[in-house]
Design a protein around this motif. Structure first.
Motif, PDB file in Angstrom:
ATOM      1  N   LYS A  86       0.770  -1.097  -0.037  1.00 20.41           N
ATOM      2  CA  LYS A  86       0.267  -0.171   0.031  1.00 20.41           C
ATOM      3  C   LYS A  86       0.848   1.081   0.000  1.00 20.41           C
ATOM      4  N   HIS A 117      -2.282   2.286  -4.496  1.00 22.14           N
ATOM      5  CA  HIS A 117      -1.874   3.484  -3.845  1.00 22.14           C
ATOM      6  C   HIS A 117      -3.136   4.425  -3.660  1.00 22.14           C
ATOM      7  N   GLY A 118      -2.873   5.298  -2.792  1.00 20.58           N
ATOM      8  CA  GLY A 118      -3.920   6.350  -2.412  1.00 20.58           C
ATOM      9  C   GLY A 118      -3.514   7.814  -2.997  1.00 20.58           C
ATOM     10  N   THR A 218      -5.613   1.506  -8.522  1.00 19.18           N
ATOM     11  CA  THR A 218      -5.950   2.634  -7.716  1.00 19.18           C
ATOM     12  C   THR A 218      -6.913   2.008  -6.633  1.00 19.18           C
ATOM     13  N   SER A 219      -7.602   2.778  -5.546  1.00 18.26           N
ATOM     14  CA  SER A 219      -8.459   2.323  -4.670  1.00 18.26           C
ATOM     15  C   SER A 219      -9.820   2.765  -4.978  1.00 18.26           C
ATOM     16  N   ALA A 233      -7.390   3.695   0.803  1.00 17.66           N
ATOM     17  CA  ALA A 233      -6.346   2.713   0.275  1.00 17.66           C
ATOM     18  C   ALA A 233      -6.108   1.608   1.384  1.00 17.66           C
TER      19      ALA A 233
END
Length: 880
Positions: A86, A117-118, A218-219, A233
């Protein structure tokens, strides 16, 4: 003595190599140039030249053997089961180079982590620039259509940024921005377009890895009808891990791990099965640290025991993954250890024999084990093992007056080493056996692990004898004599243990020549890191999360098992009566003396443990009692300016380093030689070590709790409008406790320079104005606090600051609404709420309530007594 040995095992444990230089990360320039020069687009692991080059690079932070062992471990599962990583938005913004270098290293040795990822910090900035104030409920971002549009565009941009940077380094990366996370609305009315993941589609991930590409996710999630939803995320990474069941879950963090807020040291490792409850009871385990540990525990409960979580800075990722020492915080579930003292306590004797004989190559190993087990019927021993018998240790008690036990057998499987059982077993042994001896081959590659467990060693004929707990030079000399005379079969006992050692193909120690290394991460409940010299070596243990499991008297993790003898000087007042009630319910407080001039000769009511008669103790009586050791803790519940002679009497009795004194008056709150006892704001370690504790005032406690989180944001002098019930005016008749005078009335008093005004200002380090009043109710205080701010805040911002500051504090409750006196009366904590922000955004009104007799006096006194006397901080305090 039976050889200590284990089956060949994978390098899932870590140990520092004496004398090896271990830099925190590889030189970035060397990594980048090597990867760009060598990397070719190819299927995972096909480029053996590149792999060899990277292994050589990794060897700069560890040994080539370490790297190869970890690679073997990580390659033992399918590619998508290696790791979920993460990446926070701040990492992409501030540490993109370190991140991509670390990921490039992994792909060049054929490892393909799944990256999620955030972009939280970037999103906050974009929304602020767009004039949209971020809204959060219970820490979750409320996402409307406009916010989602901004977020989706940003996530795609950040994803592309990471992918392009990886491609620049010669790493094939594939953006996976949809199709993985299926979701439904978390709570549409509350959070709007926020999703709760209910489905994971692994196909896009597998397709990327099969094509030799690193999947970058992506989250964002989608509903079945195609609505895009925002997902945190961390939550996305956790749900993905539950589906993929990876060996590693990595949270990249700018801090590089979790920290013990008491010592400011990084926590090296946490064994959840053994340490979670104790860890949660530590005063410093709060805020984000507490929440993260709880979330990780919940995640790991859905994963195999071989899985672990690492919290690490991206620059140290390769050291965390490929070296024995690690670099961040490692969190595992661990294993519970069972014990047996007779063969009948083993459910399956044949299983026990299988465990003892496993991986032994001698032709007569089974027969030798059979004889050994039969011999145990007539021997005293204690066995330690986990449920699956991945680890087994057998300790034989001392055969003489020395009390030194013998670790006769220790066998660990690959899985046992990988899941931390070896250290668990040794920790259990150490708790039961304060003195222990064990032997190891001198050329054992895991020798450093044994040095780390021992306090001394002696080498002879290719073997090393280790010991801990010996108390005298005579004991050490005797051990050396026995070892010199008899070798491994000390005390002249050529027993079955020794024959088994000979039969087991000369496997003489806990590890064979091909066994992977033991991890040196230590328990978070052990002592602080220490260095010691053993036969010319310096060994360094790892950092820990909490204090010694057997700390000296005074530590705050209930280290005391003996009742404390208490004397209360000045028990006539309301506070004294409240404290007596608490002591009556405390399992470890023994009230011996209660002094009151007015009540001398009368029987104490409300205390049921023993019959006590009020005394009129003089200072000379106190000096004599202290000299005779009759009291462990003196509580001074006297008016201001009265207790000095009694304190001096205690000092004269045996000096300042004996009994604890807790003073409830204001006499010593400004004395630097005394410790100010407000555990929620003052170091609990300081209180635990203190012998002289000044209990804070009731008004002052609530005011400090109400102001402290905002001290760094102050834009002027806070003003506290305080109202107390008339019990705060004491029992001596006065207009302030005259019920008739107070009826339909509110009495202001000491409008400036009240002693609590000076106390709060002194403790917070800022000038605070305080205006006290007394009202017609009996007990309870209400503060309305106006706080100027140096920047603009929303009410939600302020509330979040308070929730973070007091997370994990059992006696502080943060609420959205202003708390009421009626609700706090009779309760043992402080309530803080309101958080009304002025239209300018630069002034907030905070409300705080406290029961002046309890948390404002007696309850806080008991907290301080518990800490200073070695009991659990909240022992005897009812927690609502």
């Amino acid at each position: 003595m039976l050889a200590l040995r284990a089956s060949a095992r994978l390098a899932g444990r870590r140990i520092a190599i004496s004398g090896r230089r271990l830099p925190s990360s590889l030189p970035r320039a060397a990594v980048s140039s090597a990867l760009v020069a060598k990397r070719q687009y190819s299927a995972p692991g096909s480029d053996t030249t590149t792999r060899s080059t990277v292994i050589q690079l990794l060897s700069n932070i560890g040994s080539k053997r370490e790297v190869q062992q970890y690679l073997s471990h990580f390659s033992s599962v399918s590619s998508q089961q290696f790791a979920v990583i993460k990446v926070g938005g701040a990492i992409i913004t501030e540490h993109l180079e370190s991140l991509t270098s670390a990921l490039a290293l992994l792909t060049n040795v054929g490892l393909f982590p799944v990256v999620v990822h955030g972009a939280g910090p970037q999103l906050n900035k974009l929304l602020e620039d767009a004039g949209v104030e971020p809204q959060f409920e219970e820490g979750i971002r409320v996402t409307d259509g406009k916010t989602l549009a901004v977020a989706r565009k940003l996530f795609l941009e950040e994803n592309l940024k990471l992918v392009e940077k990886l491609e620049e380094m010669g790493v094939r990366a594939r953006p996976v921005t949809s199709g993985v996370f299926g979701a439904d609305y978390l709570d549409k009315e509350k959070w709007n377009l926020v999703g709760k993941i209910n489905k994971i589609n692994k196909d896009p991930i597998e397709a990327a890895i099969n094509a030799g590409c690193l999947p970058i996710l992506t989250s964002m999630a989608e509903t079945p009808d195609g609505q895009v939803l925002n997902v945190n995320a961390d939550v996305a990474a956790g749900e993905l891990a539950k589906s993929l069941q990876p060996l590693k879950i990595v949270y990249l963090s700018e801090k590089g791990g979790l920290f013990n807020a008491d010592t400011n040291e990084k926590i090296s490792a946490i064994n959840l099965d053994e340490e979670f409850e104790h860890l949660m009871s530590q005063w410093w385990c709060r805020y984000g640290t507490r929440l993260k540990i709880k979330e990780i525990k919940e995640l790991l409960e859905h994963l195999p025991r071989t899985s672990s979580v690492a919290i690490i800075h991206p620059a140290d990722l390769q050291k965390e993954l490929f070296t024995d020492t690690g670099a961040g915080t490692l969190i595992r579930r661990g294993s519970k250890i069972d014990t047996a003292t007779s063969l009948s306590q083993f459910e399956d004797i044949e299983q026990l024999k299988d465990v003892l004989v496993r991986d032994r190559e001698a032709l007569d190993a089974r027969a030798t084990v059979n004889r050994y087990v039969d011999g145990l019927k007539d021997k005293q021993f204690k066995a330690y093992f986990d449920e699956s018998m991945d680890a087994l240790a057998i300790v034989q008690p001392s055969t003489d007056s020395s009390g030194i036990a013998n670790l006769a057998t220790l066998t660990i499987t690959k899985s046992g080493w990988l899941t931390n059982v070896a250290d668990n077993v040794f920790a259990a042994i150490r708790k039961d056996h304060p003195k222990l001896v064990f032997t190891v081959k001198e050329d054992d590659e895991n020798l450093t692990w044994f040095f780390d467990k021992a306090e001394g060693s002696f080498t002879k004929d290719g073997h090393v004898m280790f010991w801990y707990g010996t108390e005298s030079a005579e004991e050490v000399t005797q051990l050396m004599t026995e070892f010199t005379k008899h070798g491994r079969s000390m005390h002249g006992e050529a027993n079955l243990d020794e024959r088994l050692y000979r039969a087991a193909n000369a496997a003489s120690a806990i590890s064979g020549p091909n066994a992977p290394r033991q991890q040196a991460r230590a328990f978070s409940t052990s002592a602080r890191p220490t260095s010691r010299i053993i036969r010319g070596r310096t060994t360094q243990t790892r950092g820990y999360a909490t204090t010694n499991p057997n700390p000296p008297l005074g530590k705050h993790n209930s280290s005391n098992s003996q009742p404390a003898k208490v004397a209360l000087i000045g028990a006539r007042g309301y506070t004294g009566q409240a404290l007596i009630a608490l002591l009556n319910a405390h399992p470890n407080m023994d009230l011996r003396h209660v002094s009151s001039r007015e009540l001398a000769g009368q029987k104490l009511k409300g205390y049921e443990k023993r019959d006590i008669t009020y005394e009129n103790l003089s200072a000379e009586d106190v000096r004599r009692m202290e000299e005779n050791g009759e009291v462990d803790c003196w509580v001074m519940a006297l008016p201001n300016g009265v207790c000095k002679p009694f304190v001096e009497a205690v000092e004269e009795g045996r000096g300042p380093q004996n009994s604890v004194i807790v003073d409830l008056s204001a006499d010593y709150r400004f004395d630097s030689k005394w410790t100010y006892g407000l555990p929620e704001l003052v170091s609990r370690s300081d209180i635990a070590r203190a012998k002289r504790i000044a209990n804070p005032g009731c008004y002052a406690t609530a005011a400090q709790i109400g102001i402290a989180p905002l001290v760094e944001f102050l834009g002027g002098q806070p003003t506290v409008f305080g109202v107390s019930g008339y019990s705060g005016a004491g029992t001596k008749p006065s207009p302030k406790n005259d019920v008739e005078n107070l009826r339909d009335n509110l009495i202001p008093y000491s409008l400036t320079d009240h002693i609590h005004e000076r106390e709060v200002s002194n403790q917070l380090g800022v000038e605070v104005a305080f205006i006290p009043h007394v009202a017609s109710w009996f007990q309870g205080i209400h503060h309305t606090i106006s706080v100027p701010l140096d920047r603009t805040f929303s009410s939600r911002d302020i509330r979040q600051i308070y929730q973070d500051r007091y997370a994990g504090e059992k006696l502080v409750r943060v609420t959205g609404e202003p708390p009421s006196v009626k609700a706090i009366s009779g309760k043992h904590g402080v309530e803080v709420g309101g958080f009304g922000v002025h239209s300018s955004g630069k002034r907030v009104v905070v409300c705080a309530t406290i029961d002046n007799l309890l948390k404002g006096a007696a309850t806080q006194c008991l907290q301080n007594m518990n800490l200073a006397l070695g009991f659990a901080e909240y022992e005897g305090i009812p927690l609502d």
